[in-house]
Design a protein around this motif. Structure first.
Motif: not given
Ligand code: ADP
Ligand code: MG
Length: 246
Positions: A121-134, A171-180
């Motif tokens: 339950r909490e993990a899904l809440e956290l994944l929601e919070r960071v935008g990857v619940a799906s 620093s290991a991310l592609d530029p378009e992913m840094i902001n997220e």
């Protein structure tokens, strides 16, 4: 929470790898809710500093205190302190063979003794919070780097850490992913999380840092507000470094 005691405090920390003197008389206090950004050239000791705080690296002398208590040498006490300090690295370090959801629940169920249902339950809440619940049912390799790093943050948060340490998380991310990823960190900071962030993302530092610490060659050379540090660096080393990344 006692707001007078630093969450993390280093006193005169020294560390050598063979002949290399990697941390030189490093002293640093991070108060509850403070965001400290650490910057400095490659090889200046930033990662060693982060690793020392979790005792992933032993120090030669000096002291490290977590919430006013000396960092334990080993055993259950050390594990308990590590659980209070979330750490997010450049490489995502997720368990490749486990689902995203299991990556987030494993700490709470195995270390904290939380029930599977409650942990999920909490993990899904956290994944929601960071935008990857799906993405919860996928394995890490099916996610983008930015998504994996956000899962890594959720996994740390699931342990209810008292502070979060980020070592070049973008620093290991592609530029378009840094902001997220930075946005998740900005949001954590605004919710009052105590954070040490090693990063070269200057716009992030300006936006969220209470203090910027500049390391060079194992030592803290400067410490100040982002405004003071970026506009008026005091040392030639800091000026050179800022010129090199701007
Ligand atoms: P930064 O994160 O600022 O780039 P590091 O803390 O990774 O710097 O490294 C600081 C110095 O310590 C570098 O000279 C690096 O080569 C050295 N170093 C780091 N880890 C080890 C190790 N396990 N063994 C030997 N030398 C190391
Ligand atoms: Mg490093």
């Amino acid at each position: 929470m006692n707001t007078d005691v630093p969450v993390i405090e280093l006193r005169h920390v020294e560390k050598c790898f063979g002949d290399a003197h990697v941390l030189k008389d490093v002293s640093l206090s991070v108060m509850p809710g403070e965001v400290v950004v650490v910057i400095g050239p490659s090889g200046s000791g930033k990662s060693t500093l982060c690793r020392a705080i979790n005792r992933l690296e032993r120090i030669d002398s000096g002291e490290i205190l977590i919430l006013g208590e000396p960092l334990p040498e080993e055993g259950h006490e050390l594990a308990a302190v590590r659980a209070e300090l979330g750490m997010v690295f450049q490489s995502f370090n997720l368990f490749a063979h486990m689902s995203v959801l299991r990556n987030v629940t494993i700490g709470p169920t195995e270390v904290l003794g939380v029930s599977k249902a409650e942990a999920e339950r909490e993990a899904l809440e956290l994944l929601e919070r960071v935008g990857v619940a799906s993405q919860a049912k996928k394995v890490p390799a099916q996610l983008s780097g930015g998504q994996q790093q956000r899962v890594a943050i959720a996994r740390s948060l699931a342990m209810h850490p008292r502070a979060m340490l980020f070592d070049e998380p973008t620093s290991a991310l592609d530029p378009e992913m840094i902001n997220e990823v930075l946005e998740v960190m900005v949001s954590l900071a605004s919710q009052g999380m105590t954070m040490i962030v090693v990063t070269h993302e200057m716009s992030f530092a300006r936006r969220v840092a209470d203090r910027v610490v500049f390391m060079s060659d194992g030592a803290i050379l400067e410490e100040g507000t982002p405004g003071a540090f970026f506009e008026h660096p005091k040392t030639e080393r800091a000026r050179e470094f800022l010129d090199s990344i701007r």
